[in-house]
Enzyme design. Structure first.
Site, PDB file in Angstrom:
ATOM      1  N   HIS A 130       0.807  -1.225   0.000  1.00  0.00           N
ATOM      2  CA  HIS A 130       0.000   0.000   0.000  1.00  0.00           C
ATOM      3  C   HIS A 130       0.839   1.274   0.000  1.00  0.00           C
ATOM      4  CE1 HIS A 130      -3.454  -2.512   0.208  1.00  0.00           C
ATOM      5  NE2 HIS A 130      -3.088  -3.002   1.362  1.00  0.00           N
ATOM      6  N   ASP A 135       4.282  -1.496  -3.772  1.00  0.00           N
ATOM      7  CA  ASP A 135       3.328  -2.138  -4.684  1.00  0.00           C
ATOM      8  C   ASP A 135       3.918  -2.310  -6.079  1.00  0.00           C
ATOM      9  OD1 ASP A 135       1.531  -2.259  -2.614  1.00  0.00           O
ATOM     10  OD2 ASP A 135       0.115  -0.821  -3.453  1.00  0.00           O
TER      11      ASP A 135
END
Length: 179
Positions: A130, A135
């Site tokens: 996140h 990511d």
């Protein structure tokens, strides 16, 4: 429009190796919702100290150059980038390679398509989740696994990857009336 970018990141990959990275927080010039801070770990103080989007995105677009954009649910990311690109007068590709669509095509019977679940299924360690760079790293590793699966099926070019993504979406549309 109402929701703004607060962080961008990307990786340049050649021959399966990361050769460059870009990561920058962005000041959205308004208060962050509490759930976003809790979800990402990005605080109001962090974005207050960051540059605004009109200073960050030109450098990010230069970093992207003409490289294909790969993402997990890439349409979501391109929606944010596209909105800001248009607002700032930059062209931006409206499509990319989506690891969700590729996984559906390359991993028969796959059901769990969230990034964490897909990563674990192909043996990628999930960390720094996140956050944009975390990511991006997870997505890059998943993409490398998907490329290996594609190569096993004789798919070796960008055009062939795009073609199998289109074939899958066409087959899905035929299977789901009204879509």
């Amino acid at each position: 429009g109402r929701h703004r970018l607060i962080e961008v990141a990307g990786l340049r990959v050649r021959a399966g190796m990361v050769v460059d990275a870009f990561q920058q927080l962005i000041n959205p010039q308004h208060r962050l919702p509490r759930f976003i801070s809790a979800f990402t770990g990005i605080t109001q103080a962090m974005v207050n100290a960051a540059s605004p989007v009109d200073e960050v995105l030109p450098a990010f677009f230069a970093f992207l150059d003409d490289a294909p954009i790969v993402g997990h649910n890439v349409g979501f990311d391109l929606g944010f980038l596209g909105y800001e690109a248009i607002r700032l007068g930059y062209p931006l590709a409206t499509d990319g390679l989506d690891t969700i669509r590729l996984a559906r095509r390359l991993i028969p019977g796959i059901r769990q398509l969230k990034l964490d679940a897909l990563a674990r299924q192909v043996g990628v360690v999930v960390r720094d989740r996140h956050r944009a760079l975390g990511d991006a790293r997870i997505t890059q590793e998943v993409f490398q696994h998907l490329l290996a699966l594609a190569a096993d099926q004789g798919i070796e070019t960008l055009a062939q990857l795009r073609e199998i993504m289109q074939q899958r979406s066409s087959a899905t549309r035929r299977a789901l009336p009204g879509v």
